[in-house]
Design a protein around this motif. Structure first.
Motif, mmCIF file in Angstrom:
data_model
loop_
_atom_site.group_PDB
_atom_site.id
_atom_site.type_symbol
_atom_site.label_atom_id
_atom_site.label_comp_id
_atom_site.label_asym_id
_atom_site.label_seq_id
_atom_site.Cartn_x
_atom_site.Cartn_y
_atom_site.Cartn_z
ATOM 1 N N ILE A 1 0.834 -1.208 0.000
ATOM 2 C CA ILE A 1 0.000 0.000 0.000
ATOM 3 C C ILE A 1 0.862 1.249 0.000
ATOM 4 C CG2 ILE A 1 -1.676 1.324 1.350
ATOM 5 C CD1 ILE A 1 -3.079 -1.309 1.968
ATOM 6 N N ASP A 2 1.994 1.238 0.715
ATOM 7 C CA ASP A 2 2.907 2.394 0.695
ATOM 8 C C ASP A 2 3.412 2.650 -0.725
ATOM 9 O OD1 ASP A 2 2.808 2.952 3.464
ATOM 10 O OD2 ASP A 2 4.303 1.398 3.864
ATOM 11 N N PHE A 3 3.738 1.574 -1.457
ATOM 12 C CA PHE A 3 4.195 1.738 -2.843
ATOM 13 C C PHE A 3 3.071 2.272 -3.725
ATOM 14 C CE2 PHE A 3 7.390 -1.575 -1.604
ATOM 15 C CZ PHE A 3 8.507 -0.778 -1.777
ATOM 16 N N ILE A 4 1.878 1.763 -3.515
ATOM 17 C CA ILE A 4 0.730 2.225 -4.312
ATOM 18 C C ILE A 4 0.463 3.699 -4.041
ATOM 19 C CG2 ILE A 4 -1.762 1.964 -4.658
ATOM 20 C CD1 ILE A 4 -1.332 -1.076 -4.112
ATOM 21 N N ARG A 5 0.627 4.127 -2.796
ATOM 22 C CA ARG A 5 0.387 5.534 -2.450
ATOM 23 C C ARG A 5 1.390 6.481 -3.086
ATOM 24 N NH1 ARG A 5 -0.253 6.206 3.799
ATOM 25 N NH2 ARG A 5 -0.411 8.351 3.108
ATOM 26 N N ARG A 6 2.504 5.970 -3.590
ATOM 27 C CA ARG A 6 3.484 6.811 -4.295
ATOM 28 C C ARG A 6 3.074 7.049 -5.743
ATOM 29 N NH1 ARG A 6 8.738 7.057 -2.157
ATOM 30 N NH2 ARG A 6 8.867 8.745 -3.634
ATOM 31 N N CYS A 7 2.095 6.286 -6.233
ATOM 32 C CA CYS A 7 1.672 6.379 -7.639
ATOM 33 C C CYS A 7 0.808 7.611 -7.870
ATOM 34 C CB CYS A 7 0.889 5.129 -8.029
ATOM 35 S SG CYS A 7 1.867 3.622 -7.906
ATOM 36 N N SER A 8 0.909 8.146 -9.079
ATOM 37 C CA SER A 8 0.098 9.297 -9.473
ATOM 38 C C SER A 8 -1.076 8.901 -10.349
ATOM 39 C CB SER A 8 0.958 10.308 -10.234
ATOM 40 O OG SER A 8 2.009 10.767 -9.427
ATOM 41 N N THR A 9 -1.004 7.728 -10.961
ATOM 42 C CA THR A 9 -2.076 7.281 -11.853
ATOM 43 C C THR A 9 -2.422 5.827 -11.547
ATOM 44 O OG1 THR A 9 -0.579 6.445 -13.562
ATOM 45 C CG2 THR A 9 -1.223 8.779 -13.720
ATOM 46 N N ASN A 10 -3.614 5.425 -11.987
ATOM 47 C CA ASN A 10 -4.033 4.029 -11.824
ATOM 48 C C ASN A 10 -3.099 3.083 -12.578
ATOM 49 O OD1 ASN A 10 -6.141 5.046 -10.354
ATOM 50 N ND2 ASN A 10 -7.751 4.280 -11.699
#
Length: 122
Positions: free
Chosen positions: A62-71
């Motif tokens: 989830i921490d890695f996903i929260r670094r994303c800007s797009t789906n």
């Protein structure tokens, strides 16, 4: 203090500043009066350095996903973590479904570049 100094200079160890007494009084009159009128040695505690007492934890999926800007970036991260065995097929499916139905912000607020440095290296 060295009597040959004609202005304030940084000491060789770069921890102190040396002044002529007259220049010190002229430059910093309030500080000079506090220091010169006091019978005890003047010390200034440094309390401006903040440190987070928590040790940074290893980032989760989830921490890695929260670094994303797009789906699309999030899907790449989920695929990568699944292919490398860091998350199970069921977790990956759950993350993809959540991403599609609830969106990227359902994982939490975006963690911008430098988040960990700001959070843990203060």
């Amino acid at each position: 203090m060295n009597k040959n100094k004609s202005r304030a200079t940084l000491s060789d160890d770069k921890l102190t500043v040396e002044y002529e007494k007259e220049e010190f009084v002229a430059s910093l009159p309030n500080l000079a009066s506090e220091m010169l009128e006091s019978n005890k040695k003047a010390t200034v505690p440094i309390s401006g350095i903040r440190q987070n007492p928590q040790k940074p934890k290893d980032p989760t999926a989830i921490d890695f996903i929260r670094r994303c800007s797009t789906n699309e970036q999030a899907i790449e991260i989920i695929d990568y973590l699944e292919n490398n065995g860091e998350i199970s097929y069921d977790q990956a499916l759950e993350f993809r479904t959540r991403l599609e139905s609830e969106g990227l912000l359902s994982f939490g607020k975006h963690k911008s570049r430098g988040f960990y440095e700001r959070e843990y290296r203060r």
